[in-house]
Design a protein around this motif. Structure first.
Motif, PDB file in Angstrom:
ATOM      1  N   PRO A  28      18.227 -12.348 -14.156  1.00 32.78           N
ATOM      2  CA  PRO A  28      17.349 -11.214 -13.869  1.00 32.78           C
ATOM      3  C   PRO A  28      17.461 -10.782 -12.410  1.00 32.78           C
ATOM      4  N   THR A  29      17.256  -9.481 -12.173  1.00 38.05           N
ATOM      5  CA  THR A  29      17.196  -8.977 -10.811  1.00 38.05           C
ATOM      6  C   THR A  29      15.763  -8.563 -10.522  1.00 38.05           C
ATOM      7  N   VAL A  30      15.307  -8.874  -9.336  1.00 43.31           N
ATOM      8  CA  VAL A  30      13.956  -8.542  -8.905  1.00 43.31           C
ATOM      9  C   VAL A  30      14.079  -7.657  -7.670  1.00 43.31           C
ATOM     10  N   ASP A  31      13.520  -6.450  -7.745  1.00 39.29           N
ATOM     11  CA  ASP A  31      13.475  -5.538  -6.599  1.00 39.29           C
ATOM     12  C   ASP A  31      12.024  -5.346  -6.215  1.00 39.29           C
ATOM     13  N   HIS A  32      11.762  -5.474  -4.918  1.00 36.09           N
ATOM     14  CA  HIS A  32      10.401  -5.365  -4.401  1.00 36.09           C
ATOM     15  C   HIS A  32      10.336  -4.165  -3.465  1.00 36.09           C
ATOM     16  N   VAL A  33       9.545  -3.174  -3.836  1.00 32.92           N
ATOM     17  CA  VAL A  33       9.367  -1.989  -3.002  1.00 32.92           C
ATOM     18  C   VAL A  33       7.967  -2.068  -2.409  1.00 32.92           C
ATOM     19  N   ARG A  34       7.904  -2.123  -1.100  1.00 29.54           N
ATOM     20  CA  ARG A  34       6.636  -2.306  -0.386  1.00 29.54           C
ATOM     21  C   ARG A  34       6.052  -0.963   0.037  1.00 29.54           C
ATOM     22  N   ILE A  94      -0.750  -8.029 -10.332  1.00 34.24           N
ATOM     23  CA  ILE A  94      -0.834  -9.131  -9.370  1.00 34.24           C
ATOM     24  C   ILE A  94      -1.583  -8.644  -8.134  1.00 34.24           C
ATOM     25  N   VAL A  95      -2.543  -9.439  -7.696  1.00 34.76           N
ATOM     26  CA  VAL A  95      -3.201  -9.226  -6.406  1.00 34.76           C
ATOM     27  C   VAL A  95      -2.733 -10.367  -5.516  1.00 34.76           C
ATOM     28  N   ALA A  96      -2.205 -10.018  -4.340  1.00 36.33           N
ATOM     29  CA  ALA A  96      -1.662 -11.034  -3.441  1.00 36.33           C
ATOM     30  C   ALA A  96      -2.098 -10.738  -2.008  1.00 36.33           C
ATOM     31  N   ARG A  97      -1.841 -11.712  -1.156  1.00 39.31           N
ATOM     32  CA  ARG A  97      -2.098 -11.543   0.266  1.00 39.31           C
ATOM     33  C   ARG A  97      -0.786 -11.756   1.006  1.00 39.31           C
ATOM     34  N   ASP A  98      -0.459 -10.819   1.888  1.00 40.87           N
ATOM     35  CA  ASP A  98       0.726 -10.897   2.745  1.00 40.87           C
ATOM     36  C   ASP A  98       0.215 -10.916   4.168  1.00 40.87           C
ATOM     37  N   GLY A  99       0.009 -12.117   4.719  1.00 34.18           N
ATOM     38  CA  GLY A  99      -0.666 -12.237   6.002  1.00 34.18           C
ATOM     39  C   GLY A  99      -2.105 -11.789   5.811  1.00 34.18           C
ATOM     40  N   GLY A 100      -2.548 -10.809   6.605  1.00 36.33           N
ATOM     41  CA  GLY A 100      -3.899 -10.293   6.465  1.00 36.33           C
ATOM     42  C   GLY A 100      -4.011  -9.094   5.550  1.00 36.33           C
ATOM     43  N   THR A 101      -2.902  -8.684   4.950  1.00 40.74           N
ATOM     44  CA  THR A 101      -2.880  -7.490   4.101  1.00 40.74           C
ATOM     45  C   THR A 101      -3.074  -7.856   2.636  1.00 40.74           C
ATOM     46  N   LEU A 102      -3.971  -7.141   1.982  1.00 44.33           N
ATOM     47  CA  LEU A 102      -4.147  -7.278   0.541  1.00 44.33           C
ATOM     48  C   LEU A 102      -3.073  -6.430  -0.130  1.00 44.33           C
ATOM     49  N   VAL A 103      -2.371  -7.016  -1.090  1.00 42.41           N
ATOM     50  CA  VAL A 103      -1.280  -6.317  -1.767  1.00 42.41           C
ATOM     51  C   VAL A 103      -1.581  -6.238  -3.257  1.00 42.41           C
ATOM     52  N   VAL A 104      -1.646  -5.021  -3.765  1.00 46.21           N
ATOM     53  CA  VAL A 104      -1.804  -4.771  -5.192  1.00 46.21           C
ATOM     54  C   VAL A 104      -0.409  -4.485  -5.730  1.00 46.21           C
ATOM     55  N   CYS A 105       0.049  -5.324  -6.674  1.00 46.51           N
ATOM     56  CA  CYS A 105       1.416  -5.203  -7.186  1.00 46.51           C
ATOM     57  C   CYS A 105       1.422  -4.729  -8.630  1.00 46.51           C
ATOM     58  N   GLU A 106       2.195  -3.710  -8.875  1.00 41.72           N
ATOM     59  CA  GLU A 106       2.490  -3.259 -10.230  1.00 41.72           C
ATOM     60  C   GLU A 106       3.857  -3.815 -10.580  1.00 41.72           C
ATOM     61  N   VAL A 107       3.963  -4.482 -11.718  1.00 40.01           N
ATOM     62  CA  VAL A 107       5.218  -5.073 -12.144  1.00 40.01           C
ATOM     63  C   VAL A 107       5.739  -4.300 -13.353  1.00 40.01           C
ATOM     64  N   LYS A 108       6.991  -3.862 -13.265  1.00 34.55           N
ATOM     65  CA  LYS A 108       7.642  -3.158 -14.371  1.00 34.55           C
ATOM     66  C   LYS A 108       8.887  -3.942 -14.758  1.00 34.55           C
ATOM     67  N   ILE A 159      -4.505  -2.709   3.291  1.00 39.25           N
ATOM     68  CA  ILE A 159      -4.285  -2.724   1.842  1.00 39.25           C
ATOM     69  C   ILE A 159      -2.974  -1.995   1.581  1.00 39.25           C
ATOM     70  N   ARG A 160      -2.192  -2.554   0.663  1.00 41.99           N
ATOM     71  CA  ARG A 160      -0.889  -1.966   0.357  1.00 41.99           C
ATOM     72  C   ARG A 160      -0.644  -2.045  -1.143  1.00 41.99           C
ATOM     73  N   ILE A 161       0.059  -1.045  -1.665  1.00 40.92           N
ATOM     74  CA  ILE A 161       0.474  -1.071  -3.071  1.00 40.92           C
ATOM     75  C   ILE A 161       1.983  -1.240  -3.104  1.00 40.92           C
ATOM     76  N   ASP A 162       2.422  -2.287  -3.794  1.00 44.78           N
ATOM     77  CA  ASP A 162       3.843  -2.586  -3.950  1.00 44.78           C
ATOM     78  C   ASP A 162       4.225  -2.487  -5.421  1.00 44.78           C
ATOM     79  N   ILE A 163       5.492  -2.219  -5.651  1.00 45.61           N
ATOM     80  CA  ILE A 163       6.042  -2.211  -7.014  1.00 45.61           C
ATOM     81  C   ILE A 163       7.125  -3.275  -7.074  1.00 45.61           C
ATOM     82  N   ILE A 164       7.094  -4.060  -8.122  1.00 52.56           N
ATOM     83  CA  ILE A 164       8.147  -5.043  -8.356  1.00 52.56           C
ATOM     84  C   ILE A 164       8.825  -4.686  -9.671  1.00 52.56           C
ATOM     85  N   SER A 165      10.127  -4.498  -9.582  1.00 60.29           N
ATOM     86  CA  SER A 165      10.948  -4.150 -10.737  1.00 60.29           C
ATOM     87  C   SER A 165      11.744  -5.380 -11.157  1.00 60.29           C
ATOM     88  N   VAL A 166      11.693  -5.702 -12.451  1.00 56.49           N
ATOM     89  CA  VAL A 166      12.459  -6.817 -12.996  1.00 56.49           C
ATOM     90  C   VAL A 166      13.344  -6.264 -14.102  1.00 56.49           C
TER      91      VAL A 166
END
Length: 118
Positions: A109-115, A40-54, A94-101
């Motif tokens: 399901p539980t969703v944990d978001h590590v920024r 997932i590529v997302a925007r959080d305000g002005g920050t580009l966020v690259v998300c890895e989902v596991k 630019i930021r890399i986040d991990i989302i755990s499901v």
């Protein structure tokens, strides 16, 4: 949900919904190039966020977060750079986040978001 691809897709769908409900703008999903894939590529305000989902069906093999290696983070950094080269976006950061499901058939399901993991 039987196959690995089905489980992964389910997790990515939940992650995208989670991000959207928390004010992120999802720009792209499953972006690919010769270096690999960004879930997932997302925007959080002005920050580009690259998300890895596991995603995992239970914790029998440990937390999904434990599967993120230094090598994977290095690849995600390269992918973020390549994504920026191919898109007309000028983020303030630019930021890399991990989302755990994690899910099983008995609990929601539980969703944990590590920024900012890298």
């Amino acid at each position: 949900m039987r196959t690995k691809n089905t489980v992964g897709r389910y997790g990515e769908d939940l992650a995208a919904r989670y991000l959207s409900t928390h004010g992120f703008a999802v720009l792209e999903r499953n972006w690919r190039c010769e270096l690999g894939e960004i879930d997932i590529v997302a925007r959080d305000g002005g920050t580009l966020v690259v998300c890895e989902v596991k995603t995992r069906r239970g914790l029998g093999y440990g937390s999904p977060l434990e599967s993120i290696t230094y090598r994977k983070l290095t690849t995600l950094r390269k992918l973020a750079g390549r994504w920026l080269q191919t898109h007309e976006v000028k983020p303030s950061g630019i930021r890399i986040d991990i989302i755990s499901v994690v899910f099983d058939h008995n609990t929601p399901p539980t969703v944990d978001h590590v920024r900012g993991v890298a």
